[in-house]
Write a protein that holds these residues in place. Structure first.
Motif, PDB file in Angstrom:
ATOM      1  N   SER A  32     -21.633  64.806 -32.743  1.00 47.83           N
ATOM      2  CA  SER A  32     -22.253  64.122 -33.878  1.00 47.83           C
ATOM      3  C   SER A  32     -21.785  64.726 -35.194  1.00 47.83           C
ATOM      4  CB  SER A  32     -23.773  64.197 -33.788  1.00 47.83           C
ATOM      5  OG  SER A  32     -24.235  63.500 -32.660  1.00 47.83           O
ATOM      6  N   ALA A  33     -21.726  66.058 -35.252  1.00 45.07           N
ATOM      7  CA  ALA A  33     -21.282  66.731 -36.477  1.00 45.07           C
ATOM      8  C   ALA A  33     -19.816  66.406 -36.770  1.00 45.07           C
ATOM      9  CB  ALA A  33     -21.480  68.234 -36.350  1.00 45.07           C
ATOM     10  N   ALA A  34     -18.972  66.432 -35.736  1.00 47.26           N
ATOM     11  CA  ALA A  34     -17.554  66.111 -35.933  1.00 47.26           C
ATOM     12  C   ALA A  34     -17.378  64.668 -36.393  1.00 47.26           C
ATOM     13  CB  ALA A  34     -16.767  66.367 -34.653  1.00 47.26           C
ATOM     14  N   ALA A  35     -18.138  63.747 -35.804  1.00 46.01           N
ATOM     15  CA  ALA A  35     -18.055  62.344 -36.207  1.00 46.01           C
ATOM     16  C   ALA A  35     -18.504  62.162 -37.654  1.00 46.01           C
ATOM     17  CB  ALA A  35     -18.901  61.468 -35.281  1.00 46.01           C
ATOM     18  N   LEU A  36     -19.538  62.870 -38.051  1.00 49.30           N
ATOM     19  CA  LEU A  36     -20.033  62.794 -39.422  1.00 49.30           C
ATOM     20  C   LEU A  36     -18.996  63.315 -40.413  1.00 49.30           C
ATOM     21  CD1 LEU A  36     -22.499  62.325 -41.344  1.00 49.30           C
ATOM     22  CD2 LEU A  36     -23.022  64.738 -40.984  1.00 49.30           C
ATOM     23  N   LEU A  37     -18.349  64.422 -40.065  1.00 54.32           N
ATOM     24  CA  LEU A  37     -17.416  65.059 -40.993  1.00 54.32           C
ATOM     25  C   LEU A  37     -15.996  64.511 -40.931  1.00 54.32           C
ATOM     26  CD1 LEU A  37     -18.622  68.724 -40.495  1.00 54.32           C
ATOM     27  CD2 LEU A  37     -19.042  67.249 -42.475  1.00 54.32           C
ATOM     28  N   PHE A  38     -15.575  64.050 -39.759  1.00 60.31           N
ATOM     29  CA  PHE A  38     -14.178  63.668 -39.591  1.00 60.31           C
ATOM     30  C   PHE A  38     -13.972  62.234 -39.112  1.00 60.31           C
ATOM     31  CE2 PHE A  38     -14.446  68.286 -38.593  1.00 60.31           C
ATOM     32  CZ  PHE A  38     -13.828  68.742 -39.753  1.00 60.31           C
TER      33      PHE A  38
ATOM     34  N   ASN B 265     -13.923  58.783 -34.459  1.00 56.86           N
ATOM     35  CA  ASN B 265     -12.963  59.067 -33.388  1.00 56.86           C
ATOM     36  C   ASN B 265     -12.619  60.547 -33.264  1.00 56.86           C
ATOM     37  OD1 ASN B 265     -12.806  56.373 -32.632  1.00 56.86           O
ATOM     38  ND2 ASN B 265     -11.259  55.955 -34.188  1.00 56.86           N
ATOM     39  N   ALA B 266     -13.282  61.398 -34.050  1.00 57.43           N
ATOM     40  CA  ALA B 266     -13.004  62.835 -33.995  1.00 57.43           C
ATOM     41  C   ALA B 266     -13.622  63.419 -32.733  1.00 57.43           C
ATOM     42  CB  ALA B 266     -13.570  63.528 -35.233  1.00 57.43           C
ATOM     43  N   GLY B 267     -12.797  63.848 -31.826  1.00 55.51           N
ATOM     44  CA  GLY B 267     -13.291  64.458 -30.591  1.00 55.51           C
ATOM     45  C   GLY B 267     -13.501  65.952 -30.778  1.00 55.51           C
TER      46      GLY B 267
END
Length: 148
Positions: A73-79, A82-84
């Motif tokens: 969730s944090a990666a999707a929010l920041l990047f 599609n950020a895995g």
């Protein structure tokens, strides 16, 4: 038609090479939804958790799944969506916990001592996943439909 519940195969035996690395205490494989698929502890451990019992492994599996979902969730929010997330590391005063994707809807978690070579551990985790990732995958569960 009634749905059936099938038991996940225990893949703990596949984790033994990781638990033989100096400084590694425990390893666990979990499904995306927090079910323990297998676990293993190093031989000759002492301290608060000398062996990972079934209860501790199941609790760790749930925590691993929660942390994995949170990191995604944090990666999707920041990047972007599609950020895995490839790897997650927790550092405590007592050691490290490393998590990595281990195939389709599965994660591998390894707990180490504070003085462990985490670079070596992470490398060996990736090699293990590359060799046996298909066995560590958790297949999506089929939805159960009510009888007509």
């Amino acid at each position: 038609m009634a749905g059936t519940i099938s038991k996940l195969p225990d893949v703990g035996w596949m984790l033994r090479p990781l638990t033989r690395i100096p400084g590694v205490r425990h390893a666990v494989v979990v499904s995306e939804d927090g079910l323990r698929m297998g676990h293993e502890s190093a031989e000759g451990l002492s301290g608060d958790v000398p062996r990972l019992g079934l209860d501790e492994a199941e609790s760790l599996a749930a925590a691993c799944a929660a942390m994995t979902v949170t990191s995604r969730s944090a990666a999707a929010l920041l990047f972007g969506e599609n950020a895995g997330v490839r790897q997650l590391m927790v550092e405590s005063e007592s050691g490290f916990i490393l998590f990595t994707s281990a195939g389709l809807s599965a994660s591998l978690g390894v707990a180490t001592e504070a003085d462990a070579d985490v670079g070596l551990v992470a490398q060996q985790m990736q090699l293990l996943v590359a060799r046996i990732g298909a066995h560590l995958s958790s297949q999506p569960r089929e939805p159960v439909t009510p009888e007509s």
